[in-house]
Design a protein around this motif. Structure first.
Motif, PDB file in Angstrom:
ATOM      1  N   THR A  58     -11.387  -1.971   2.116  1.00  0.00           N
ATOM      2  CA  THR A  58     -11.766  -2.160   0.549  1.00  0.00           C
ATOM      3  C   THR A  58     -10.751  -3.676   0.489  1.00  0.00           C
ATOM      4  OG1 THR A  58     -11.449   0.082  -0.305  1.00  0.00           O
ATOM      5  CG2 THR A  58     -10.978  -1.599  -1.935  1.00  0.00           C
ATOM      6  N   VAL A  93       1.010  -1.171   0.042  1.00  0.00           N
ATOM      7  CA  VAL A  93      -0.086  -0.026  -0.055  1.00  0.00           C
ATOM      8  C   VAL A  93       0.803   1.211   0.017  1.00  0.00           C
ATOM      9  CG1 VAL A  93      -1.876   1.294   1.446  1.00  0.00           C
ATOM     10  CG2 VAL A  93      -1.641  -1.260   1.093  1.00  0.00           C
ATOM     11  N   PRO A  94       0.549   2.254  -1.101  1.00  0.00           N
ATOM     12  CA  PRO A  94       1.661   3.434  -0.947  1.00  0.00           C
ATOM     13  C   PRO A  94       1.469   4.179   0.143  1.00  0.00           C
ATOM     14  CG  PRO A  94      -0.217   3.547  -2.580  1.00  0.00           C
ATOM     15  CD  PRO A  94      -0.435   2.261  -2.043  1.00  0.00           C
ATOM     16  N   TRP A  95       1.610   3.965   1.392  1.00  0.00           N
ATOM     17  CA  TRP A  95       1.755   4.818   2.555  1.00  0.00           C
ATOM     18  C   TRP A  95       3.451   4.932   2.769  1.00  0.00           C
ATOM     19  CZ3 TRP A  95      -1.564   7.488   5.343  1.00  0.00           C
ATOM     20  CH2 TRP A  95      -2.966   7.277   5.063  1.00  0.00           C
ATOM     21  N   THR A  98      -4.185   2.566  -4.385  1.00  0.00           N
ATOM     22  CA  THR A  98      -3.860   3.703  -4.122  1.00  0.00           C
ATOM     23  C   THR A  98      -3.865   3.935  -2.521  1.00  0.00           C
ATOM     24  OG1 THR A  98      -6.227   4.523  -4.032  1.00  0.00           O
ATOM     25  CG2 THR A  98      -5.218   4.711  -6.263  1.00  0.00           C
ATOM     26  N   PRO A  99      -3.520   5.046  -1.961  1.00  0.00           N
ATOM     27  CA  PRO A  99      -3.607   5.021  -0.313  1.00  0.00           C
ATOM     28  C   PRO A  99      -4.871   4.838   0.196  1.00  0.00           C
ATOM     29  CG  PRO A  99      -2.324   6.574  -1.193  1.00  0.00           C
ATOM     30  CD  PRO A  99      -2.957   6.429  -2.492  1.00  0.00           C
ATOM     31  N   VAL A 100      -6.165   5.078  -0.527  1.00  0.00           N
ATOM     32  CA  VAL A 100      -7.237   4.697  -0.179  1.00  0.00           C
ATOM     33  C   VAL A 100      -8.159   3.646  -0.824  1.00  0.00           C
ATOM     34  CG1 VAL A 100      -7.786   6.988   1.028  1.00  0.00           C
ATOM     35  CG2 VAL A 100      -8.508   6.901  -1.218  1.00  0.00           C
ATOM     36  N   THR A 101      -7.795   3.418  -1.932  1.00  0.00           N
ATOM     37  CA  THR A 101      -8.597   2.191  -2.498  1.00  0.00           C
ATOM     38  C   THR A 101      -7.808   1.560  -3.257  1.00  0.00           C
ATOM     39  OG1 THR A 101     -10.549   1.775  -3.552  1.00  0.00           O
ATOM     40  CG2 THR A 101      -9.506   3.530  -4.299  1.00  0.00           C
ATOM     41  N   GLY A 116      -6.668   7.079   8.745  1.00  0.00           N
ATOM     42  CA  GLY A 116      -6.170   6.985   7.455  1.00  0.00           C
ATOM     43  C   GLY A 116      -5.904   5.807   6.742  1.00  0.00           C
ATOM     44  N   PRO A 136     -10.074   3.235   5.009  1.00  0.00           N
ATOM     45  CA  PRO A 136     -10.648   2.951   3.790  1.00  0.00           C
ATOM     46  C   PRO A 136      -9.916   1.870   2.781  1.00  0.00           C
ATOM     47  CG  PRO A 136     -10.435   5.438   3.944  1.00  0.00           C
ATOM     48  CD  PRO A 136      -9.668   4.550   4.947  1.00  0.00           C
ATOM     49  N   ILE A 137      -8.486   1.969   2.688  1.00  0.00           N
ATOM     50  CA  ILE A 137      -7.948   0.721   2.061  1.00  0.00           C
ATOM     51  C   ILE A 137      -8.052  -0.611   2.757  1.00  0.00           C
ATOM     52  CG2 ILE A 137      -5.565   1.422   2.874  1.00  0.00           C
ATOM     53  CD1 ILE A 137      -6.232   0.034  -0.570  1.00  0.00           C
TER      54      ILE A 137
END
Lengths: 443, 189
Positions: free
Chosen positions: A89, A66-68, B137-140, A82, A85-86
Motif C-alpha cells: 500500500t 506502522v502499528p506493529w 493500520t497494520p495492513v493498510t 504479515g 499488505p502495508i
C-alpha cells in the motif's frame, strides 16, 4: 552533466526517531539532504509507544509509524508475510521508485526488501555494523542476510572494513558494494569559543557502558592513568550494565574527585559535555565506523581510540592516537596524546572536519548509487529463484519456497485489493516553500 | 414579481463499493448542503452468498441420500441456506450522510441495514476545523475526514462505519471548510 533524475525513495528500518543512535541519525540526515537535492523521501518504521500513524518532520519528510509492536531489541516481530499488505500500500500510494533499507539487525528492513524485490522494485541496503561469524546467532543472521541480499540491486557500507565484512557474510559480489562513510553535523558540533585551561587535563568518555564498547578496558585504564598523571581528570557519560563495575573501580581506588559519572547523556547535551574536555577516549572492541570520534574531532578534541574495525579509516593520523585493545597499550597511547596536546588547535581541527565530512557529500554519493541501481536490469522470478538455490543445500530450497509463496500472496493481494483502488497521495508542499513553486495538492 | 428558486446541480461520484451524492439546495430562506455516501452491494457478496447456499444444500442432499436419514435434515439445511443468503446480502450499513447548515451546525447521520438511524448534531461554533487524516493500520492505510470539536479530546469522525475514497471526501471537506470559515487554509493548497 545534465539534469539529474529525481527519485522517490522509501527508507525502511526499525531504528528511527524518537530513538537516538547512529543508524537513526544517519537515516534522518541523509533523508534531509536528499530532500534538499530535490528528491522525495518517505521513511517507514514501527510505532514507538503512542507514536503511530503518519507524521511529518522538518522539510516535509513523511514518516509512517506502522502499528506493529516491537518484540525484541526494537525489532518488529518477523512474520514473513504479515507486512506485505502495508508495504505494498505504501509503495503504491507514494509512487515509490526505490527502496533503501538500513541495518542488518532490523527485521522490518529485511521483510521490506524481500517484498519490494518480489514486487519488482529496485532495492538498496546499507549495513551499519560489523558482525561476527562464529556464534549461533551470527550464523543464523548471516544466512538471513544472504537471502535478503541475494537480489538487492546495490549495497552501501560505511567503511572498507565493513565492506569486507558484509561481502564475506552475505556472499555479495564486491562490485555491487559501495563505500560511503558516515558524516557529522559540523554545525552542531563546534568547539568552545574560548579554550579551556590546560592546567588540568580532562579526558571525556561518552558511550554505552556495555561489553562491546570496551567498558571493561576503561576499568583497567582509568586507575592507571590517574596514578601516573595527578593532573588528569575523567568525565564518563553514558549508562549500561557495566556502569556498576566502573563505580566499583571508583570506590576501590578512591577516585571520586577525579572521575565524574554523568549517567545517560541526551544527544542534545553531548556537545556541551565534549567541549569541557581535551581528549576523547574510545575503547570499543568492535566498530564499523564510529561517529563518536567524528563528533569529538569536530569539537576540537584529540582522540585516543582502539585500533578496531573501521576506526583507522575515520580520522587523519594527526587527529587520532590508536592503540591495541589492551590496557597497557592504551595507557601509552594516552601518554602520547597528552604530550601532543599543546600542538592541537581546536578551531583548525573543526575547519578540517568541515571540509572532510559533510552529509551533503554523503547524499550526493548516495545519489550516484541510486542511479546505478535504477540502471540494473529487471529480473523475473525464475532468475531470482536460481540465485537462491546457490545459498545452501537446505537453506536454498527453503528460500525458494518462501519467495514462491510471497509471489503467490502478492498476486492474491492484487486480486483482492487492485492497485487502482489504492489512491496516490498528492505531494503536499509546505507553506514556506523556498522556490515559490506552484503548489500541487487537492485543488 | 416572480422569484426563481435556483436548484444547484446534484453531483454524483461512483466507485465499486460506494456511491456519493451531493444535494445542494440553495434558496433564499435556508441553505442546506447534504452529502450522502451509499454502500453498494458488491458482486462478490452475491457470489459468496449463492455459493455457500449451494454448497450447504448439496451437502445436505447427498447426506440424506447416502445415509438414508429423514427429509428433516434437507429441510433444515434449506432453511439455513436461505438465512445465510439473507445475512450475506444484507448490508450492515446502508448509508452515511452529513448535512451542513452553515447557520446552525452539522448533522451526521448513519443508516443501518435494518432501518435504524443514528444522528449526531454538532453546533457550528463548536467545530474548530475539519481535517483530512491518513490513518495507518497494520495492513493498510486510508484517508478519513474528521472534525476537531471544541471540548472533545478525540477527533470526531464524519463517517464512522464506512471508508469512502478520498475523491469523495474532498468536496465534503471543502464544503465544511467553507461553512466553518476555515478558508484561509484552502489558499495554501
Amino acid at each position: 552533466m545534465g539534469e539529474r533524475l529525481k527519485y522517490r525513495i522509501l527508507m525502511v528500518s526499525d531504528f528511527f526517531y524518537p530513538n537516538f543512535g547512529g543508524v537513526e541519525n544517519h537515516i534522518y540526515y541523509l533523508s534531509q539532504c536528499l530532500l534538499k537535492l530535490g528528491h522525495k523521501v518517505v521513511v517507514m518504521t514501527h510505532a514507538y509507544g503512542k507514536r503511530s500513524g503518519v507524521r511529518y518532520m522538518i522539510g516535509g519528510l513523511k514518516v509512517y509509524y506502522v502499528p506493529w509492536k516491537p518484540f525484541l531489541m526494537q525489532n518488529t516481530l518477523p512474520t514473513f508475510y504479515g507486512t506485505l499488505p502495508i508495504i505494498r500500500t505504501i509503495l503504491i500510494r507514494e509512487k515509490i521508485s526505490l527502496v533503501h533499507g538500513h541495518q542488518a539487525f532490523s527485521t522490518l528492513c529485511h521483510e521490506a526488501l524481500m517484498h519490494a524485490c518480489t514486487m519488482g522494485y529496485k532495492v538498496i541496503f546499507t549495513d551499519h555494523s560489523l558482525y561476527g561469524f562464529a556464534d549461533a546467532g551470527s550464523i543464523h543472521m548471516n544466512k538471513v542476510l544472504q537471502f535478503t541480499l541475494a537480489d538487492v540491486s546495490q549495497a552501501i557500507c560505511v567503511s572498507h572494513t565493513s565492506k569486507e565484512n558484509t561481502v564475506l557474510r552475505s556472499g555479495l559480489p564486491p562490485e555491487k558494494v559501495f563505500v560511503i562513510p558516515n558524516a557529522v553535523d559540523t554545525a552542531m558540533f563546534k568547539p568552545a569559543s574560548e579554550r579551556i585551561s590546560s592546567d588540568e587535563i580532562v579526558i571525556v568518555v561518552i558511550s554505552r557502558l556495555v561489553y562491546r564498547k570496551g567498558a571493561d578496558l576503561l576499568v583497567e585504564v582509568i586507575p592507571e592513568v590517574c596514578h601516573l598523571y595527578p593532573n588528569v581528570r575523567f568525565i564518563v557519560g553514558g549508562d549500561g550494565p557495566k556502569r556498576v563495575r566502573i563505580e566499583e573501580m571508583r570506590e576501590k581506588h578512591s577516585l571520586q574527585e577525579r572521575v565524574e559519572m554523568l549517567g545517560a547523556v541526551p544527544h542534545a547535551k553531548v556537545r556541551s559535555v565534549l567541549i569541557s574536555g581535551h581528549i576523547f577516549l574510545n575503547s570499543s572492541l568492535t566498530e564499523a565506523f564510529c561517529i563518536a570520534i567524528l563528533e569529538a574531532a569536530s569539537c576540537g578534541l584529540l582522540t585516543v581510540s582502539t585500533r578496531v574495525g573501521g576506526v583507522p579509516e575515520v580520522l587523519p593520523d594527526d587527529m587520532v592516537v590508536l592503540a591495541r585493545p589492551d590496557p597497557m597499550d592504551m595507557v601509552q597511547a594516552i601518554e602520547k596524546a597528552i604530550s601532543m596536546l599543546p600542538k592541537i588547535d581546536p578551531q583548525a581541527m573543526h575547519l578540517r572536519m568541515k571540509k572532510l565530512y559533510s552529509w551533503h557529500d554523503v547524499a550526493k554519493r548516495t545519489e550516484i548509487v541510486y542511479d546505478r541501481a535504477l540502471r540494473c536490469s529487471n529480473q523475473n522470478l525464475l532468475e531470482r529463484l536460481s540465485r537462491y538455490l546457490t545459498c545452501g543445500a537446505w537453506a536454498g530450497k527453503l528460500f525458494c519456497l518462501v519467495m514462491i509463496i510471497d509471489f503467490l500472496f502478492w498476486h492474491l493481494l492484487q486480486v483482492l485489493q487492485p492497485a487502482k483502488d489504492i489512491e496516490e497521495v498528492p505531494d503536499i508542499i509546505l507553506p514556506n516553500c523556498q522556490h515559490g513553486e506552484k503548489p500541487g495538492g487537492f485543488l | 414579481m416572480l422569484q426563481f428558486l435556483k436548484m444547484a446541480s446534484d453531483s454524483c461520484i461512483v466507485n465499486a463499493r460506494y456511491k456519493y451524492i451531493h444535494d445542494d439546495h440553495k434558496n433564499p430562506i435556508e441553505a442546506i448542503d447534504a452529502h450522502h455516501v451509499l454502500v453498494r452491494t458488491s458482486n462478490s457478496r452475491v457470489f459468496f452468498a449463492c455459493l455457500s447456499a449451494l454448497l450447504l444444500t448439496s451437502t445436505a442432499f447427498s447426506l440424506s441420500l447416502l445415509k438414508d436419514k429423514s427429509i428433516l435434515i434437507l429441510l433444515w439445511s434449506l432453511l439455513l441456506s436461505a438465512l445465510l443468503v439473507k445475512l450475506f446480502l444484507r448490508k450492515p450499513v446502508e448509508k452515511e450522510s452529513i448535512i451542513i447548515m452553515s447557520a446552525f451546525g452539522v448533522q451526521l447521520e448513519t443508516q443501518y441495514g435494518r432501518g435504524r438511524k443514528v444522528h449526531r448534531f454538532i453546533p457550528i461554533d463548536k467545530i474548530l476545523k475539519p481535517v483530512l487524516n491518513e490513518c495507518v493500520t497494520p495492513v493498510t492505510c486510508y484517508w478519513s475526514l474528521s472534525l476537531i470539536v471544541r471540548g472533545e479530546e478525540e477527533l470526531t469522525l464524519v463517517f464512522k462505519e464506512i471508508r469512502p475514497p478520498v475523491k469523495m471526501l474532498i468536496p465534503i471537506w471543502k464544503a465544511l471548510c467553507a461553512a466553518t470559515n476555515s478558508l484561509g487554509n484552502l489558499e495554501q493548497f
